[in-house]
Design a protein around this motif. Sequence first.
Motif, PDB file in Angstrom:
ATOM      1  N   GLU A 235     -16.731 -20.464  35.122  1.00  0.00           N
ATOM      2  CA  GLU A 235     -17.753 -21.179  34.350  1.00  0.00           C
ATOM      3  C   GLU A 235     -17.244 -21.558  32.962  1.00  0.00           C
ATOM      4  OE1 GLU A 235     -20.497 -22.360  35.774  1.00  0.00           O
ATOM      5  OE2 GLU A 235     -19.585 -21.451  37.547  1.00  0.00           O
ATOM      6  N   VAL A 236     -16.397 -20.731  32.387  1.00  0.00           N
ATOM      7  CA  VAL A 236     -15.759 -21.092  31.110  1.00  0.00           C
ATOM      8  C   VAL A 236     -14.870 -22.317  31.314  1.00  0.00           C
ATOM      9  CG1 VAL A 236     -14.067 -20.364  29.373  1.00  0.00           C
ATOM     10  CG2 VAL A 236     -15.872 -18.798  30.088  1.00  0.00           C
ATOM     11  N   ASP A 237     -14.114 -22.312  32.390  1.00  0.00           N
ATOM     12  CA  ASP A 237     -13.239 -23.431  32.744  1.00  0.00           C
ATOM     13  C   ASP A 237     -14.035 -24.737  32.783  1.00  0.00           C
ATOM     14  OD1 ASP A 237     -11.599 -25.314  34.064  1.00  0.00           O
ATOM     15  OD2 ASP A 237     -10.613 -23.776  35.252  1.00  0.00           O
ATOM     16  N   LYS A 238     -15.141 -24.739  33.500  1.00  0.00           N
ATOM     17  CA  LYS A 238     -15.945 -25.960  33.642  1.00  0.00           C
ATOM     18  C   LYS A 238     -16.604 -26.366  32.328  1.00  0.00           C
ATOM     19  CE  LYS A 238     -18.163 -24.409  37.351  1.00  0.00           C
ATOM     20  NZ  LYS A 238     -19.113 -24.385  38.499  1.00  0.00           N
ATOM     21  N   THR A 239     -17.042 -25.376  31.549  1.00  0.00           N
ATOM     22  CA  THR A 239     -17.671 -25.685  30.258  1.00  0.00           C
ATOM     23  C   THR A 239     -16.667 -26.303  29.297  1.00  0.00           C
ATOM     24  OG1 THR A 239     -19.220 -23.838  30.555  1.00  0.00           O
ATOM     25  CG2 THR A 239     -19.003 -24.736  28.339  1.00  0.00           C
ATOM     26  N   LEU A 240     -15.458 -25.765  29.281  1.00  0.00           N
ATOM     27  CA  LEU A 240     -14.409 -26.330  28.431  1.00  0.00           C
ATOM     28  C   LEU A 240     -14.116 -27.772  28.814  1.00  0.00           C
ATOM     29  CD1 LEU A 240     -11.898 -23.330  28.325  1.00  0.00           C
ATOM     30  CD2 LEU A 240     -13.242 -24.185  26.402  1.00  0.00           C
ATOM     31  N   TYR A 241     -14.206 -28.075  30.103  1.00  0.00           N
ATOM     32  CA  TYR A 241     -13.933 -29.446  30.548  1.00  0.00           C
ATOM     33  C   TYR A 241     -14.997 -30.417  30.028  1.00  0.00           C
ATOM     34  CZ  TYR A 241     -12.179 -33.217  33.451  1.00  0.00           C
ATOM     35  OH  TYR A 241     -11.640 -34.407  33.871  1.00  0.00           O
ATOM     36  N   GLN A 242     -16.227 -29.946  29.942  1.00  0.00           N
ATOM     37  CA  GLN A 242     -17.303 -30.806  29.442  1.00  0.00           C
ATOM     38  C   GLN A 242     -17.305 -30.912  27.918  1.00  0.00           C
ATOM     39  OE1 GLN A 242     -20.725 -28.908  31.450  1.00  0.00           O
ATOM     40  NE2 GLN A 242     -21.001 -30.825  32.554  1.00  0.00           N
ATOM     41  N   ALA A 243     -16.799 -29.885  27.243  1.00  0.00           N
ATOM     42  CA  ALA A 243     -16.740 -29.918  25.781  1.00  0.00           C
ATOM     43  C   ALA A 243     -15.701 -30.945  25.326  1.00  0.00           C
ATOM     44  CB  ALA A 243     -16.388 -28.529  25.242  1.00  0.00           C
ATOM     45  N   ASP A 244     -15.879 -31.464  24.118  1.00  0.00           N
ATOM     46  CA  ASP A 244     -14.955 -32.463  23.599  1.00  0.00           C
ATOM     47  C   ASP A 244     -14.887 -32.320  22.084  1.00  0.00           C
ATOM     48  OD1 ASP A 244     -13.849 -34.957  22.566  1.00  0.00           O
ATOM     49  OD2 ASP A 244     -14.150 -35.784  24.571  1.00  0.00           O
ATOM     50  N   MET A 245     -13.759 -31.846  21.586  1.00  0.00           N
ATOM     51  CA  MET A 245     -13.631 -31.584  20.153  1.00  0.00           C
ATOM     52  C   MET A 245     -13.517 -32.870  19.320  1.00  0.00           C
ATOM     53  SD  MET A 245     -13.991 -28.370  19.709  1.00  0.00           S
ATOM     54  CE  MET A 245     -15.175 -28.423  21.084  1.00  0.00           C
ATOM     55  N   GLU A 246     -13.041 -33.959  19.932  1.00  0.00           N
ATOM     56  CA  GLU A 246     -12.984 -35.224  19.189  1.00  0.00           C
ATOM     57  C   GLU A 246     -14.390 -35.784  18.983  1.00  0.00           C
ATOM     58  OE1 GLU A 246     -10.402 -36.576  17.588  1.00  0.00           O
ATOM     59  OE2 GLU A 246      -9.502 -34.656  18.163  1.00  0.00           O
ATOM     60  N   ILE A 247     -15.220 -35.696  20.011  1.00  0.00           N
ATOM     61  CA  ILE A 247     -16.625 -36.084  19.842  1.00  0.00           C
ATOM     62  C   ILE A 247     -17.291 -35.142  18.848  1.00  0.00           C
ATOM     63  CG2 ILE A 247     -18.869 -36.217  21.001  1.00  0.00           C
ATOM     64  CD1 ILE A 247     -17.061 -38.559  21.657  1.00  0.00           C
ATOM     65  N   GLY A 248     -16.979 -33.865  18.955  1.00  0.00           N
ATOM     66  CA  GLY A 248     -17.531 -32.885  18.029  1.00  0.00           C
ATOM     67  C   GLY A 248     -17.189 -33.193  16.586  1.00  0.00           C
ATOM     68  N   ARG A 249     -15.995 -33.752  16.351  1.00  0.00           N
ATOM     69  CA  ARG A 249     -15.573 -34.094  14.993  1.00  0.00           C
ATOM     70  C   ARG A 249     -16.476 -35.170  14.391  1.00  0.00           C
ATOM     71  NH1 ARG A 249     -10.854 -33.203  12.521  1.00  0.00           N
ATOM     72  NH2 ARG A 249      -9.817 -32.667  14.484  1.00  0.00           N
ATOM     73  N   LEU A 250     -16.958 -36.094  15.228  1.00  0.00           N
ATOM     74  CA  LEU A 250     -17.871 -37.132  14.737  1.00  0.00           C
ATOM     75  C   LEU A 250     -19.154 -36.502  14.192  1.00  0.00           C
ATOM     76  CD1 LEU A 250     -17.553 -39.769  17.616  1.00  0.00           C
ATOM     77  CD2 LEU A 250     -16.350 -39.746  15.426  1.00  0.00           C
ATOM     78  N   TYR A 251     -19.661 -35.490  14.895  1.00  0.00           N
ATOM     79  CA  TYR A 251     -20.873 -34.806  14.437  1.00  0.00           C
ATOM     80  C   TYR A 251     -20.591 -33.984  13.185  1.00  0.00           C
ATOM     81  CZ  TYR A 251     -23.302 -36.093  18.740  1.00  0.00           C
ATOM     82  OH  TYR A 251     -23.901 -36.793  19.749  1.00  0.00           O
ATOM     83  N   ALA A 252     -19.394 -33.401  13.113  1.00  0.00           N
ATOM     84  CA  ALA A 252     -19.028 -32.632  11.922  1.00  0.00           C
ATOM     85  C   ALA A 252     -19.041 -33.517  10.682  1.00  0.00           C
ATOM     86  CB  ALA A 252     -17.652 -31.996  12.109  1.00  0.00           C
ATOM     87  N   GLY A 253     -18.811 -34.816  10.874  1.00  0.00           N
ATOM     88  CA  GLY A 253     -18.840 -35.754   9.761  1.00  0.00           C
ATOM     89  C   GLY A 253     -20.223 -35.951   9.168  1.00  0.00           C
ATOM     90  N   LEU A 254     -21.254 -35.459   9.854  1.00  0.00           N
ATOM     91  CA  LEU A 254     -22.625 -35.563   9.341  1.00  0.00           C
ATOM     92  C   LEU A 254     -22.944 -34.485   8.309  1.00  0.00           C
ATOM     93  CD1 LEU A 254     -24.483 -36.216  12.728  1.00  0.00           C
ATOM     94  CD2 LEU A 254     -24.191 -37.881  10.884  1.00  0.00           C
ATOM     95  N   VAL A 255     -22.095 -33.482   8.216  1.00  0.00           N
ATOM     96  CA  VAL A 255     -22.339 -32.383   7.281  1.00  0.00           C
ATOM     97  C   VAL A 255     -22.202 -32.895   5.852  1.00  0.00           C
ATOM     98  CG1 VAL A 255     -21.596 -30.083   6.546  1.00  0.00           C
ATOM     99  CG2 VAL A 255     -21.515 -30.708   8.965  1.00  0.00           C
ATOM    100  N   SER A 256     -23.184 -32.573   5.023  1.00  0.00           N
ATOM    101  CA  SER A 256     -23.232 -33.111   3.657  1.00  0.00           C
ATOM    102  C   SER A 256     -22.046 -32.667   2.805  1.00  0.00           C
ATOM    103  CB  SER A 256     -24.548 -32.713   2.978  1.00  0.00           C
ATOM    104  OG  SER A 256     -24.687 -31.295   2.956  1.00  0.00           O
TER     105      SER A 256
END
Length: 352
Positions: A235-256
């Motif tokens: 289940e960790v394997d499959k969750t890691l496949y769905q996660a995306d750190m590059e997409i996550g970086r876009l959201y991190a850019g919302l931090v003030s």
Amino acid sequence: MLGYSDSNKDGGFLASNWELSKAQKRLTRTGQKNKIKISFFHGRGGSVSRGGAPTGRAIAAQPAQTVGGVMRVTEQGEVVSSKFANRGTGLYQLEILAASVLAHSVKSADEAELKDIPEFEEALEALTGMSQASYASLMNEPGFIDYFNQASPVEELALLKIGSRPPRRFGASSIADLRAIPWVFAWSQNRHLLTGWYGIGSALNSFVTVRGDHGVDLLKQMFERSRFFRLIVDEVDKTLYQADMEIGRLYAGLVSEPDTGERIHRKIASEYELTRRMIGEITGRVDLSTRFPTFKRHFDRIRPQMDDIHRLQVKLLHEVRTQDTAAPSPKRAINALLLSINCISAGLGWTG
């Protein structure tokens, strides 16, 4: 009642599942000793971090003799419609549930993959402690609460009006006050999905660093011979496949505070890469989810559309959050944001 949601929020994915497994064993032994029938109610949600692993495999991995012909489960939110929307799928799901309960009740006492092996249990105790420490380190990182609130649509989830409970308890001022469902929901919307893997990479790496080659061999043995550990790794394997750190970086850019956003995202991304590497070392596969071709093929097909919706959602979050509070609420941006939340949860197959 076995609560997967809050235990996951408090201690992380591995700690939650291992402690719940141990609790079932202890309660079952106490019941047998006092001639009291113990039955468990599994509070399973849609995502794996809330107990939502595949029904058959999840039941098969329960500790030996803890089912005993009786098992109660919840099916929540979107899982109800996906599993029981029509007579055919509903019957199929009930057949899986009934067959799995019967198989576990009849066979579990004699199954080698459910035997308590002291060396495996000692290893799991060590891994749980280290993963929980790594998870707590992230939770206690300065600025983490701000990161969570700003780099995810957790506050905007309340606008969906899809549940009876608010995202946080009255007077909430910390992670402990957050409700478990929006906690998981928000981390899935920004594709961090850390509720399903964070801390496990550090735990596995520390275990191997201390024990060397013997530690690697032991983890591989556990993966082959322990149904519980194999389910966790899969289940960790499959969750890691769905996660995306590059997409996550876009959201991190919302931090003030840009420095805070970059620092915390870097910490999460570093743990992600470590977890990827350690899972590959255990399974013997360099690429994630190659052992789950149907799952991989489905997500590969929708990934481009998902990525586009994420980029749009980041823009909409910025627009909604920076609008003039004195002006009438622009419904177009809010409605588009809510639609993007629905699209992303539909692509992942669950909300929280």
